[in-house]
Design a protein around this motif. Sequence first.
Motif, short mmCIF file in Angstrom:
data_model
loop_
_atom_site.label_atom_id
_atom_site.label_comp_id
_atom_site.label_asym_id
_atom_site.label_seq_id
_atom_site.Cartn_x
_atom_site.Cartn_y
_atom_site.Cartn_z
N TRP A 120 -27.67 155.17 -39.46
CA TRP A 120 -27.44 155.99 -40.02
C TRP A 120 -26.01 156.81 -40.17
O TRP A 120 -25.90 157.38 -41.54
CB TRP A 120 -28.77 156.20 -40.53
N GLN A 129 -24.67 153.16 -45.54
CA GLN A 129 -24.73 154.11 -46.00
C GLN A 129 -24.87 154.32 -47.53
O GLN A 129 -23.77 153.51 -47.66
CB GLN A 129 -24.83 155.67 -45.93
N ILE A 595 -30.92 160.36 -46.01
CA ILE A 595 -30.01 159.51 -46.87
C ILE A 595 -29.95 159.68 -48.56
O ILE A 595 -30.03 159.93 -49.14
CB ILE A 595 -30.63 158.66 -46.08
#
Length: 598
Positions: A120, A129, A595
């Motif tokens: 991530w 992402q 995120i």
Amino acid sequence: MPLTSSIDRHIEWIDENENHGRCSSSPVVPVPCVPPSRRRRRSHHAGPRRARTRRYTFNVTMATVTRLCATKSIPTVNGQFPGPRLVVREGDRLVVNVHNNINNNVTFHWHGVRQIRSAWADGPSFITQCPIRPGQSYTYRFQIIGQRGTLWWHAHFSWLRATLYGPSSSSRRAASATRSPSPTERCLSCSWFNADPEAVIKQALQTGGGPNVSDAYTFNGLPGPTYNCSATDVFKLRVKPGRTYMLRLINAALNNELFFAVTNHTLTVVQADASYVKPFTATTVVISPGQTMDVLLTAAATPPSSPAFAMAIAPYTNTVGTFDNTTATAVLEYAPQRAAALRGIPVPALPMYNDTGAVTNFSANFRSLASAAYPARVPRTVDRKFFFAVGLGTDPCHGRPNGTTCQGPNGTVRFAASMNNVSFVMPRTTSLLQAHYQRRYAGVLKADFPAAPAKPFNYTGPPPNVTFVSHGTRVVPLAFNATVEVVLQDTSILGAESHPLHLHGYDFFVVGRGFGNYDASKDPAKYNLVDPVQRNTISVPTAGWVAIRFVADNPGVWIMHCHFDVHLSWGLSMAWLVNDGPLPNQKLPPPPSDIPKC
């Protein structure tokens, strides 16, 4: 001196001298190497250094910069150009808080970092992402595991890395005996556009033609006296007679491989892409976009009559299109003298821009240490074999959106790029990693990227009659811990040229290379499975091929792409989807709570 003794001496110097200098934001970093007689020994009671968490803040803002007679506003990190240097040791955790204060989306990639179970944080937009939108923030969290040497970071959205980039370095975790003096550290090298790079690639994608080329190359953001209005925009590296310096070379240029040399000085190459190599000497090195290289430079023991020598970079290319064929210079200056003038300093004799022979001879020197302390764990058996034809192609003119034209080859088609004739299409509603984590593949990706070209042809011979590419978001699924071999074959469809291929999330071993078409019946017998160089970015030779191997031991979705940004913009990339392993520490963790959303 025996080879093994020479290697041990070089590695000891590197380990004991990394990260002791005062930090600045650049890609050639000189660090004095302290001879054995001047080292202070570490106490026998000193234990290994504990890993720590290092925190950085990236405020992405616009800043005003003047270069080549013009003043413009550019995206920067913390107002610095190049950006700040990140300094870590093996095992350290990094926490980088990014605040986007510009009008563009942005992401950051930590180039060369393995990102073990931290996919991530890898950073490529729409792969791991969604972009950080204007006014939003995201915190990258990752750990440096088993890596030492020169790494770097850069933006990974459109062409923003033209100014959003900076160096990072990792050294061994053990405490060091040496506390060497703190010289100013610097680095190399990028390309400079007088125009806005975002406008350059936007225009190219609208017209279907090649983009306008850069106006200069730079050392630490400084072009040097070979360019207009740049007599004082010169990077100077001051050295002391008899001392050895480590230069951390980073090619951050958007679309150019570069030759590098220092007049009347020999360089000793000791690391490549944060992996040790068997030391070898060279008067000229070649470095591709995305690659890093650590080289040792020993200043003359007796101060020379001339106090200054030129460092220079110039392009290597075989493109049939236009390119920035200029030379940037910096100054190596012997203390305590000062160079009275810079324009009269002789520039090193660099190879011709299309000297593939010089590149081949230099590249053939790279070998891993393959020692007990630093073994080369090359996969000897292979579970999955792939053959990727890499190069340029075209798109037809019909069916294009309004406002776009056809200014590609012959003015009848548009430029494109592909692997195995698949031009990669970035998703826009989610990232591939998010889709994989949620097992929501429909409408986002297809796990059917071809293992070989659907229609084989004479890859380095006359081009085929049809040069159109297909388009899709297609990936290769891999089982956890699968051993993989990929042969990357250059093509001459629109002219043969080298392509620097970068694999995210992994290092790989370069087990073979050659010119012409790869021969599966003969070439594997020539592979080096003993001490092949370990890298994360490798150039596919002009009209040739390169074979790499790696173990798919890092779950996630990892893009592999050409590090010429123009080719990436045209679709020269693909992605590996590495599935979870059976154990808890072999699985992709959940996404962070912050995120970004698409």
